[in-house]
Scaffold this active site. Structure first.
Site, mmCIF file in Angstrom:
data_model
loop_
_atom_site.group_PDB
_atom_site.id
_atom_site.type_symbol
_atom_site.label_atom_id
_atom_site.label_comp_id
_atom_site.label_asym_id
_atom_site.label_seq_id
_atom_site.Cartn_x
_atom_site.Cartn_y
_atom_site.Cartn_z
ATOM 1 N N ASP A 55 0.836 -1.202 0.000
ATOM 2 C CA ASP A 55 0.000 0.000 0.000
ATOM 3 C C ASP A 55 0.874 1.257 0.000
ATOM 4 O OD1 ASP A 55 0.880 -0.037 2.607
ATOM 5 O OD2 ASP A 55 -1.097 0.212 3.523
ATOM 6 N N SER A 56 2.203 1.066 0.034
ATOM 7 C CA SER A 56 3.129 2.175 -0.222
ATOM 8 C C SER A 56 2.881 2.746 -1.617
ATOM 9 C CB SER A 56 4.586 1.708 -0.086
ATOM 10 O OG SER A 56 4.788 0.517 -0.824
ATOM 11 N N GLU A 83 8.836 -4.017 10.773
ATOM 12 C CA GLU A 83 9.249 -2.718 10.225
ATOM 13 C C GLU A 83 9.696 -1.780 11.347
ATOM 14 O OE1 GLU A 83 6.626 -1.044 7.324
ATOM 15 O OE2 GLU A 83 7.689 0.875 7.285
HETATM 16 O O1 KIV Z 1 3.456 -1.123 1.656
HETATM 17 C C1 KIV Z 1 4.634 -1.528 1.681
HETATM 18 O O2 KIV Z 1 5.440 -1.262 0.792
HETATM 19 C C2 KIV Z 1 5.034 -2.335 2.816
HETATM 20 C C3 KIV Z 1 6.469 -2.743 2.914
HETATM 21 C C4 KIV Z 1 7.287 -1.603 3.340
HETATM 22 C C5 KIV Z 1 6.672 -3.923 3.793
HETATM 23 O O3 KIV Z 1 4.241 -2.648 3.646
#
Ligand code: KIV
Length: 283
Positions: free
Chosen positions: A49-50, A185
């Site tokens: 979701d990044s 994280e």
């Molecule tokens: O949304 C994302 O990219 C993530 C990763 C950083 C693990 O959750």
């Protein structure tokens, strides 16, 4: 070390530590990103979701919707042949409870070809319901960006005795509920080491030190495309932001000066080789 499988599966990931192999996960959000990651031999591709931040330009991950995520999981799916494709459950897609979570996770599997989903936080009821519905779950603890308002920002988690104990308990609980892997994280390295040695499932660290069973980074961070923030846990393996800008500047210069296109890059050159024209148009 085991032999590399043709296609990565959930059981193969779960047993990585027993084989003495470190897992590699990277995010990707579209066909070229998924294809390049797959061709590079990463084990897992996460449509994170990044997406909200590094592709859609939001300041945090909260706004991204199921439909937006589905669109990008489908695109990444077309590029990924070998790696395990994991779809991130966005904010609001599982917070109403197990029923909502299963309905949305099924969409990722049935409509977009995801092989597993990732869930932020210790939502044990949700993890259990997804596993019961035959949907493999990757858990995610520590700095879970969907909780930034509760955390007061993007802050390292698991500091102090109480927070350490809570994180350890949450890690045991997600494993017990059936998660096949756990993202840790932005937590202290010692705590990540302790979680990793306590659990049977593999841990994937991001800002959690070297003791995890594998590491994950965001595509746009490791390639130097995301230039607004530079967390200390990111290692940049390329400067594609800079290189892309320079390439676009060169293109703009050449167009303005008349240096592009050359006769060889146009169709009015009598010497232009016919086979290339045919290839261009698939004739
Ligand atoms: O949304 C994302 O990219 C993530 C990763 C950083 C693990 O959750």
């Amino acid at each position: 070390m085991g032999t590399a499988p043709k296609r990565i599966t959930v059981p193969w990931v779960r047993e990585a530590r027993a084989r003495g192999e470190r897992l590699v996960m990277v995010t990707a959000y579209d066909f070229p990103g998924g294809r390049l990651a797959d061709q590079a031999g990463v084990d897992l591709v996460l449509v994170g979701d990044s997406l909200a931040m590094v592709v859609l330009g939001h300041d945090d991950t909260l706004a991204v919707t199921m439909d937006e995520m589905l669109h990008h999981v489908r695109a990444a799916r077309r590029g990924v042949a070998r790696a395990l494709l994991v779809a991130d459950m966005p904010f609001g897609s599982f917070h109403l409870g197990p029923e909502q979570a299963v309905a949305n996770a099924l969409r990722f599997v049935k409509e977009a070809g995801a092989q597993a989903v990732k869930i932020e936080g210790a939502r044990i009821d949700v993890v259990r319901a997804l596993v019961d519905a035959e949907i493999p779950v990757m858990a995610h603890l520590g700095l879970t960006p969907q909780s930034i308002h509760r955390f007061g920002g993007f802050r390292v988690q698991g500091r102090g005795a109480e927070a350490r104990t809570a994180l350890l308990e949450a890690a045991r609980a997600v494993e017990e509920a059936g998660a096949f892997a756990l993202v840790l994280e932005c937590i202290p390295s010692e705590l990540a080491r302790e979680v990793t040695s306590e659990l049977g499932i593999p841990t994937l660290g991001i800002g959690a030190g070297a003791a995890c069973d594998g590491q994950v980074l965001v595509f746009h961070d490791l390639l130097g495309i995301e230039e607004r923030i530079a967390p200390r846990f990111v290692r940049r393996y390329a400067e594609l932001g800079r290189d892309t800008r320079q390439a676009l500047e060169a293109f703009a210069r050449d167009v303005r000066s008349g240096a592009f296109p050359s006769p060889q890059e146009a169709f009015d050159d009598p010497g232009f080789p016919a086979p290339r024209v045919e290839r261009l148009y698939g004739a």
